[in-house]
Design an enzyme around this catalytic site. Structure first.
Site, PDB file in Angstrom:
ATOM      1  N   LYS A 107    -100.820 -73.138 -64.566  1.00 60.01           N
ATOM      2  CA  LYS A 107    -101.700 -72.509 -63.582  1.00 60.01           C
ATOM      3  C   LYS A 107    -101.544 -71.008 -63.737  1.00 60.01           C
ATOM      4  O   LYS A 107    -100.508 -70.521 -64.167  1.00 60.01           O
ATOM      5  CB  LYS A 107    -101.272 -72.902 -62.156  1.00 60.01           C
ATOM      6  CG  LYS A 107    -102.381 -72.813 -61.153  1.00 60.01           C
ATOM      7  CD  LYS A 107    -103.295 -74.004 -61.310  1.00 60.01           C
ATOM      8  CE  LYS A 107    -104.286 -74.148 -60.193  1.00 60.01           C
ATOM      9  NZ  LYS A 107    -104.845 -75.506 -60.198  1.00 60.01           N
TER      10      LYS A 107
HETATM   11  N1  GLU Z   1    -108.303 -75.963 -61.090  1.00 63.46           N
HETATM   12  C1  GLU Z   1    -108.600 -77.345 -61.234  1.00 63.46           C
HETATM   13  C2  GLU Z   1    -107.453 -78.191 -60.727  1.00 63.46           C
HETATM   14  O1  GLU Z   1    -106.659 -77.762 -59.916  1.00 63.46           O
HETATM   15  C3  GLU Z   1    -109.061 -77.707 -62.644  1.00 63.46           C
HETATM   16  C4  GLU Z   1    -108.088 -77.439 -63.742  1.00 63.46           C
HETATM   17  C5  GLU Z   1    -108.672 -77.613 -65.136  1.00 63.46           C
HETATM   18  O2  GLU Z   1    -109.802 -78.011 -65.256  1.00 63.46           O
HETATM   19  O3  GLU Z   1    -107.948 -77.319 -66.093  1.00 63.46           O
HETATM   20  O4  GLU Z   1    -107.317 -79.344 -61.065  1.00 63.46           O
END
Ligand code: GLU
Length: 418
Positions: A107
């Site tokens: 993240k």
């Molecule tokens: N931000 C989204 C999540 O928390 C998508 C992450 C992604 O597609 O890599 O799952």
């Protein structure tokens, strides 16, 4: 680790500890999996429109890469911290493993209120952030995507900054891009669509027809708004929605299409759409409804308000919306919880499709994407449900234990380096 010590990180670790205890996870692995594999903190000097230079702080945390490149969104929000990003990265690891995607979790985030920046400032901030995390990201290393406060345009700037550095177009470095740059059909609505698919499975399991279901949704960003639209398309009645400034309620059901149209023209104020009565976010959570979808930020359902919830199903569109105290209370009340790492995994599942399409330079139809998404997320739901009934544990613990087990197997089979 003191630097990580925030509410959200403590919640992620407490959930992990509970699951690790129940599955008797190898203690050596346990220590490692509590912590991120790699964390980067960057300072981002950005020239503002008035010529001043403002310095923002950004992060990229990779929790695990034992099963493949790490994957996860980038969040722009004033409350972003290293601990929050580390917690979200850990959840991504379990989420990808549970869905069977060949990824670890990551993240990123920048501590900023994006709506207070001009488009030009946002672009300069994003490009500087992309340049600072450049050594960590890449299609085989770590693949960012949108999260709270970021969108397809932000992904386009990251893709461009990365591609400028290497000298050729690299669409596979991020997902959630515009279609013109190798984005995927169905990616924008994917998280909401996934929430609806797993909710339909839960309703079927509980023998409740979707046509009689009432739905309340906290959050009207990407996840909340698409969940509302698709729930309605499937025949459910959306009775309330909210955003950070409050919500609206209409017992007869909101016309979501019309609501979205007015929301955009009414300057993003739900109340000004005049389609329902004004309610607060707290009141929305306590509405009598079939399905409650928290689709905003973390730790919204706590020991303080869990007792007042009156939903039959809690479908967690957001990451980490429910605290451990609340979990216990909801379990006693018999609320059926579809935990975040399962309920909101539609986003990363279609991100995976986007990445595969980019690497193969071969693109799929929207129907194919919807079918494959439904297939993957429905079988993840069924496996979790089976595990939960067989082992007599909650849906959350079942999802976490299955995810953690995949990752643990990968670590044990690869062995310890050096
Ligand atoms: N931000 C989204 C999540 O928390 C998508 C992450 C992604 O597609 O890599 O799952």
């Amino acid at each position: 680790m003191q630097e990580l010590d925030t509410h959200t990180f403590r919640l992620a670790v407490a959930q992990f500890d509970q699951a690790a205890e129940a599955m008797r996870l190898d203690p050596n692995l346990r220590e490692r999996l509590k912590l991120p594999q790699r964390s980067l903190v960057v300072s981002l000097p950005v020239r503002m429109d008035d010529e001043r230079v403002e310095v923002f702080t950004g992060y990229r945390v990779q929790h695990d890469s034992s099963r493949g490149p790490s994957k996860g969104g980038i969040r722009y929000h004033p409350d972003v911290s290293l601990g929050e990003v580390a917690a979200l990265a850990m959840w991504m690891t379990w989420k990808c493993a549970l869905a069977g995607l060949p990824y670890g979790g990551a993240k990123g985030g920048v501590k900023v209120a994006p709506k207070k920046l001009s488009q030009a400032e946002l672009q300069r901030l994003t490009r500087r952030y992309a340049a600072e995390i450049f050594p960590l990201i890449g299609p085989d290393k770590d693949v960012p995507a949108p999260d709270v406060g970021t969108d397809a345009q932000v992904m386009a700037w990251i893709m461009d900054t990365y591609s400028q550095q290497v000298g050729y177009a690299v669409p596979g470095v991020v997902t959630g891009k515009p279609l013109s740059l190798g984005g995927s059909l169905g990616r924008e609505e994917a998280t909401g669509r996934g929430v609806v698919y797993v909710t339909m499975e839960a309703l079927r399991y509980l023998k409740m027809p979707i046509e009689n279901a009432t739905v309340a949704i906290q959050g009207f960003g990407n996840v909340g708004s698409h969940t509302a639209l698709i729930m309605q398309q499937q025949g459910a009645r959306v009775i309330a929605v909210s955003d950070a400034s409050g919500g609206i309620y209409n017992a007869k059901g909101l016309d979501v299409q019309e609501l979205l149209r007015r929301y955009r023209t009414a300057g993003h104020s739900l109340r000004d759409t005049k389609l329902g009565d004004a309610i607060t976010n707290e009141e929305l959570l306590q509405l009598d409804c079939t399905v409650l979808v928290p689709a905003a930020l973390s730790e919204q359902i706590t020991g303080k308000n869990a007792n007042h919830l009156r939903c039959r199903i809690l479908a967690e569109g957001a990451n980490g919306p429910t605290t451990l105290d609340a979990d216990r209370i909801l379990e006693d009340k018999g609320v059926f919880i579809i935990p975040d790492i399962l309920a909101n995994s539609g986003g990363v599942i279609v991100s995976y499709f986007e990445w595969v399409q980019d690497l193969q330079r071969f693109f799929w139809s929207e129907t194919e994407i919807q079918h494959r998404l439904q297939d993957i997320i429905t079988s993840a739901f069924q496996r979790t449900l089976h595990f939960s009934t067989e082992r007599r544990t909650s849906m959350r613990m079942a999802a976490l234990m299955s995810g953690i087990d995949h990752v643990a197997q990968a670590h044990l089979q690869r062995g310890l380096y050096p």
